[in-house]
Enzyme design. Structure first.
Site, PDB file in Angstrom:
ATOM      1  N   GLY A  60      -1.343 -10.978   8.704  1.00 24.71           N
ATOM      2  CA  GLY A  60      -1.324 -12.405   9.029  1.00 24.71           C
ATOM      3  C   GLY A  60      -2.506 -12.834   9.884  1.00 24.71           C
ATOM      4  O   GLY A  60      -2.471 -13.903  10.490  1.00 24.71           O
ATOM      5  N   GLY A  61      -3.542 -12.011   9.916  1.00 25.24           N
ATOM      6  CA  GLY A  61      -4.732 -12.328  10.722  1.00 25.24           C
ATOM      7  C   GLY A  61      -5.468 -13.558  10.243  1.00 25.24           C
ATOM      8  O   GLY A  61      -6.292 -14.110  10.975  1.00 25.24           O
ATOM      9  N   ASP A 117     -14.929 -11.091  11.062  1.00 28.33           N
ATOM     10  CA  ASP A 117     -13.777 -10.528  10.337  1.00 28.33           C
ATOM     11  C   ASP A 117     -13.929  -9.029  10.100  1.00 28.33           C
ATOM     12  O   ASP A 117     -13.591  -8.529   9.040  1.00 28.33           O
ATOM     13  CB  ASP A 117     -13.563 -11.257   8.998  1.00 28.33           C
ATOM     14  CG  ASP A 117     -12.233 -10.880   8.335  1.00 28.33           C
ATOM     15  OD1 ASP A 117     -11.339 -10.373   9.037  1.00 28.33           O
ATOM     16  OD2 ASP A 117     -12.105 -11.072   7.116  1.00 28.33           O
ATOM     17  N   ASN A 122      -8.714  -8.432  12.821  1.00 28.37           N
ATOM     18  CA  ASN A 122      -9.583  -9.465  13.395  1.00 28.37           C
ATOM     19  C   ASN A 122      -8.823 -10.446  14.280  1.00 28.37           C
ATOM     20  O   ASN A 122      -7.638 -10.693  14.081  1.00 28.37           O
ATOM     21  CB  ASN A 122     -10.249 -10.264  12.271  1.00 28.37           C
ATOM     22  CG  ASN A 122      -9.227 -10.961  11.392  1.00 28.37           C
ATOM     23  OD1 ASN A 122      -8.680 -10.364  10.488  1.00 28.37           O
ATOM     24  ND2 ASN A 122      -8.976 -12.238  11.657  1.00 28.37           N
ATOM     25  N   ARG A 138       0.798  -1.232   0.000  1.00 23.30           N
ATOM     26  CA  ARG A 138       0.000   0.000   0.000  1.00 23.30           C
ATOM     27  C   ARG A 138       0.829   1.279   0.000  1.00 23.30           C
ATOM     28  O   ARG A 138       0.251   2.360  -0.021  1.00 23.30           O
ATOM     29  CB  ARG A 138      -0.980  -0.009   1.173  1.00 23.30           C
ATOM     30  CG  ARG A 138      -1.944  -1.149   1.081  1.00 23.30           C
ATOM     31  CD  ARG A 138      -3.099  -1.110   2.021  1.00 23.30           C
ATOM     32  NE  ARG A 138      -3.756  -2.392   1.894  1.00 23.30           N
ATOM     33  CZ  ARG A 138      -3.358  -3.497   2.522  1.00 23.30           C
ATOM     34  NH1 ARG A 138      -2.371  -3.470   3.394  1.00 23.30           N
ATOM     35  NH2 ARG A 138      -3.966  -4.636   2.304  1.00 23.30           N
ATOM     36  N   ARG A 163     -15.510  -1.076   9.927  1.00 27.03           N
ATOM     37  CA  ARG A 163     -15.929  -2.106   8.959  1.00 27.03           C
ATOM     38  C   ARG A 163     -17.290  -2.723   9.317  1.00 27.03           C
ATOM     39  O   ARG A 163     -18.036  -3.163   8.443  1.00 27.03           O
ATOM     40  CB  ARG A 163     -14.827  -3.173   8.921  1.00 27.03           C
ATOM     41  CG  ARG A 163     -14.972  -4.227   7.872  1.00 27.03           C
ATOM     42  CD  ARG A 163     -13.643  -4.951   7.692  1.00 27.03           C
ATOM     43  NE  ARG A 163     -13.796  -6.220   7.016  1.00 27.03           N
ATOM     44  CZ  ARG A 163     -12.798  -6.992   6.607  1.00 27.03           C
ATOM     45  NH1 ARG A 163     -11.544  -6.606   6.819  1.00 27.03           N
ATOM     46  NH2 ARG A 163     -13.010  -8.143   6.001  1.00 27.03           N
ATOM     47  N   TRP A 202     -13.408  -0.393  -3.901  1.00 25.44           N
ATOM     48  CA  TRP A 202     -12.240  -0.716  -3.064  1.00 25.44           C
ATOM     49  C   TRP A 202     -11.242   0.430  -3.121  1.00 25.44           C
ATOM     50  O   TRP A 202     -10.055   0.221  -2.873  1.00 25.44           O
ATOM     51  CB  TRP A 202     -11.549  -1.972  -3.577  1.00 25.44           C
ATOM     52  CG  TRP A 202     -12.183  -3.281  -3.277  1.00 25.44           C
ATOM     53  CD1 TRP A 202     -13.072  -3.950  -4.060  1.00 25.44           C
ATOM     54  CD2 TRP A 202     -11.971  -4.115  -2.134  1.00 25.44           C
ATOM     55  NE1 TRP A 202     -13.416  -5.140  -3.482  1.00 25.44           N
ATOM     56  CE2 TRP A 202     -12.745  -5.275  -2.295  1.00 25.44           C
ATOM     57  CE3 TRP A 202     -11.175  -4.003  -0.985  1.00 25.44           C
ATOM     58  CZ2 TRP A 202     -12.767  -6.307  -1.365  1.00 25.44           C
ATOM     59  CZ3 TRP A 202     -11.200  -5.031  -0.055  1.00 25.44           C
ATOM     60  CH2 TRP A 202     -11.991  -6.166  -0.250  1.00 25.44           C
TER      61      TRP A 202
END
Lengths: 532, 247
Positions: free
Chosen positions: A189-190, A300, A257, A129, A327, A462
């Protein structure tokens, strides 16, 4: 400020490289005053994704034309926010490459191409990003979980440190944030059962200054919110760039999450500090306060949104506030001196909570958890909004964001942890072909949460939004359209089909005294201007 | 006859098994089953009998049946299909493979594919569906349908085509800028435009703002064959369609 702009105007494209990326902490603190540059992921430490530039206005935006296009040699999704400093653009390309470009012409100065081992464990694409810039160096996180410092003039590697073990599902997709003499960097890595953290590294040496574990271990405050050993594999990653409250010396960041995502049986408890806003002392990394949006999340619904820091009156008193559209579909106002909840209301359709209680905790409705047969819940798995940036405009005093109005079927399955494998608990039906929902660019009154206007999109966006002093809101869609809206009314004033999915955030800056706007679409970066 | 067929089927399945799979113990198979049920079953059925995705218990895996093929297909997905990659480490994928190979092969179709082929022509399927390079454009292309859909799915589509209509085949109707009534299917659309094939198989692209009385109905233009075909004819047609899987 005028002097700096004059320097940019006078500098020919070639000579710009002479003072490439001479970025000090003081310049970053005052980034909002350097509207000719775009110096951090969100444009300033307050993360408004706003620029005071007004050459491009709602009156003349219809004349926008392509200035140049930069093609990236990749088939991966491009989620980058470029930085532009003194006429040079620093751009990350997926998976973990960096290029420096003449912002006037789109021509490349150098490229850093990272060789990657196999396999790379990323949940949702090998993306990046953006970068951070400080003191003549460019910093990039990599999908094999390293942090790398590059020379801003040549792209040569100055140091390269392993942040975490890629083989256990760690990766870096976030744009780092330069704070003081440090580089603050999150982790992904959630979906792999990592134990999340936020790190700060010495910008000169790469030595780690501090690490804040986003999951406390037994015996620490919050450690009792995880049963047994589940804290070791509980997720809570930090994969979207946060903000820096200069006055309070606080780094404010969102966490993701808990793991496994859609089956919380093994991790009964609130699962701190997943799905939270955390505020850390910038010098020590010690936790000052936190606010958890969704205790014991099983949908999530990461809190990996950009915290928007605004000083404004609240209840008749000047307050240090955070605006946060989460979210899970609620918009919040928090007090950033202590993390206290001040206000919250839905900003999109949601069917999981009756509302928020006095402390800002959700009052959950029955039968909303994932189930073996599937449970329909609004918002869907990708949330009512997600990682893409919102914007706050101090002229209109409105909060802008990209919104999804859709639902998913949340399924619950069995899952055991094993290192480097997905640890998610099921596979939900994220998009329902028969009921795909729709998207919108939405303007909210940030103190009431009321919808001021909506620019409806057929598909779910997005892409982040950018607002400007010219009262323009720029946004993009998965359909490939990049558009400019009137910041007061949401009326479309211009649009261009770029022919590729837009999953990035727009920026604006000055080159040779002219305002440019850039956005990535497909595998290219498009730059627009009003022409010469 | 059926016994012989099933035995051959099972032998073919055994021949595809790769004895070198190091993760094929009973414990591995149980672990693979668990992963399969939580991650693969939504499309392939709880017992891999098929659904939206193909039957994996049939002994035939049409995108490659060696362990290496399966590791690739599970890990990276299958281009041109709805199969996504699963992002697992190889040992976990091998457990899933061991589970799939442990499944008893389901019976092959009981109908006669030759009679089914004739029915495909005589009942008018060919007017709307493409198969073997011949046919209409208004229904889904069935050229490779045997690879993509289970027997159960095909049977339901014949008997109750309206039970599940994909968005691509919902009926759109509107008045175009000239005032002409158009009816057809949406091939693509975005916020500003829509691309349509009409019932005369003509292509159109319109700005949404220029259309009037725009309506999308979740109905199928295919007639139900519940009352029209005998059970034997349906079996024949399913056998024919199941065999549409060109190499």
């Amino acid at each position: 400020m005028k002097i700096r702009h004059s320097a940019i105007v006078c500098c020919a494209a070639v000579s710009c490289a002479a003072f490439a990326a001479d970025v000090t902490h003081e310049r970053l603190v005052n980034a909002a005053k350097e509207s000719g540059n775009w110096m951090t992921y969100s444009g300033s430490y307050r993360s408004w994704r706003y620029s005071g530039l007004d050459q491009i206005s709602r009156q003349n935006a219809s004349r926008l034309k392509v200035e140049w296009v930069y093609q990236m040699p990749t088939t991966l999704m491009v989620e980058t926010t470029p930085l532009v400093i003194d006429g040079i653009m620093y751009l990350s390309e997926p998976p973990s490459n960096v290029v420096a470009i003449d912002a006037a012409t789109g021509r490349q100065f150098w490229r850093y191409r990272r060789e990657l081992p196999k396999p790379i464990n990323v949940c949702c694409g090998q993306v990046n990003r953006g970068v951070a810039v400080l003191g003549g160096r460019v910093f990039v996180g990599t999908v094999d979980a390293h942090l790398v410092a590059l020379d801003a003039k040549t792209g040569s590697v100055l140091w390269d440190v392993e942040v975490a073990d890629r083989k256990t599902g760690h990766s870096i997709t976030v744009a780092p944030l330069a704070v003081k003499d440090m580089i603050v960097c999150g982790i992904s890595g959630g979906e792999y059962g990592i134990r999340g953290f936020l790190d700060a590294y010495d910008a000169a040496t790469g030595k780690r200054r501090w690490r804040f574990w986003t999951i406390p271990q037994p015996g620490e405050p919050g450690g009792d919110s995880w049963p047994g050993d589940t804290w070791k594999t509980g997720g809570a990653p930090t994969w979207v760039t946060g903000s820096f409250d200069v006055g309070q010396n606080l780094i404010i960041w969102g966490t993701g999450n808990p793991s496994p995502d859609w089956n919380g049986d093994s991790r009964q408890g609130n699962n701190l500090y997943s799905d939270s806003a955390i505020a850390l002392d910038a010098d020590t990394g010690k936790l000052k306060w936190y606010f958890q949006f969704v205790p014991h999340d099983v949908h999530d619904w990461d809190a990996t949104q950009v915290p928007v820091l605004v000083d404004a009156e609240w209840g008749g008193q000047p307050r240090k506030l955070i605006y946060w559209a989460h979210r899970g579909g609620f918009y919040y106002v928090l007090d950033r001196e202590n993390g206290k909840f001040l206000f919250g209301t839905p900003f999109a359709k949601q069917t999981w909570a009756k509302g928020l209680d006095a402390a800002g905790h959700p009052i959950r409705l029955p039968n909303i958890d994932p189930s073996p047969e599937g449970t329909y819940v609004w918002p869907g798995v990708q949330g009512a909004t997600n990682w893409y940036s919102p914007s706050y405009n101090p002229i209109t005093k409105l909060f802008y964001l990209s919104v999804w109005e859709n639902r998913s079927v949340y399924r619950k399955g069995e899952q055991e942890y094993s290192p480097g494998n997905r640890y998610i608990g099921s596979v939900p039906l994220i998009d329902l072909p028969e009921d795909p929902g729709h998207g919108a660019i939405r303007a909210l009154n940030p103190h009431t949460g009321e919808r001021v206007w909506d620019y409806r999109l057929h598909t779910k966006p997005w892409a982040g939004v950018l607002s400007t002093g010219g009262k323009v809101v720029f946004g993009g869609s998965d359909e490939g359209h990049f558009f400019a809206l009137d910041a007061d009314t949401g009326k479309e004033v211009w649009r261009q089909n770029l022919g590729g999915i837009i999953r990035a955030n727009p920026i604006t800056y000055l080159v040779d005294g002219r305002q440019l706007v850039s956005i990535a679409a497909g595998s290219a970066l498009f730059t627009f201007s009003l022409g010469r | 006859m059926h016994k012989i067929a099933i035995t051959l089927w099972a032998l073919s399945l055994a021949a595809q098994q790769d004895a070198r799979n190091p993760r094929a113990t009973p414990e591995d198979i149980a672990a693979g089953a668990k992963t399969f049920r939580s991650h693969c079953a939504p499309c392939h059925g709880l017992n891999a009998e098929g659904g939206r995705g193909p039957n994996l218990a049939g002994g035939r895996l049409y995108h490659g049946s060696t362990d290496e093929d399966l590791i690739r297909n599970i890990s990276e997905g299958i281009p041109g299909t709805e199969m996504p990659g699963a992002f697992y480490m190889e040992d976990r994928v091998r457990q899933i493979i061991a589970y799939i190979r442990s499944l008893r092969a389901t019976a092959p179709p009981t109908g006669d594919p030759t009679r089914g082929s004739a029915l495909f022509e005589s009942t008018g399927c060919v007017r709307c569906h493409l198969a073997g390079g011949r046919g209409g454009r208004l229904g889904p292309d069935l050229t490779q349908i045997g690879r993509l859909r289970s027997q159960q799915h095909l049977r339901q589509s014949i008997l109750e085509p309206g039970a599940l209509v994909s968005p691509r085949y919902r009926v759109v109707s509107f008045k175009n800028p000239s005032g002409k009534q158009i009816q057809g299917f949406i091939m693509n659309e975005d916020t500003y435009t829509v691309q349509v094939i009409d019932l005369d198989e003509q292509l159109h692209s319109y700005a949404r703002a220029a259309l009037r009385d725009y309506k999308v109905e979740e109905v199928s233009t295919m007639p139900p064959y519940k009352e029209t075909l005998t059970a034997e004819q349906v079996n024949d047609l399913v056998a024919y369609l199941s065999g549409l899987r060109p190499e």
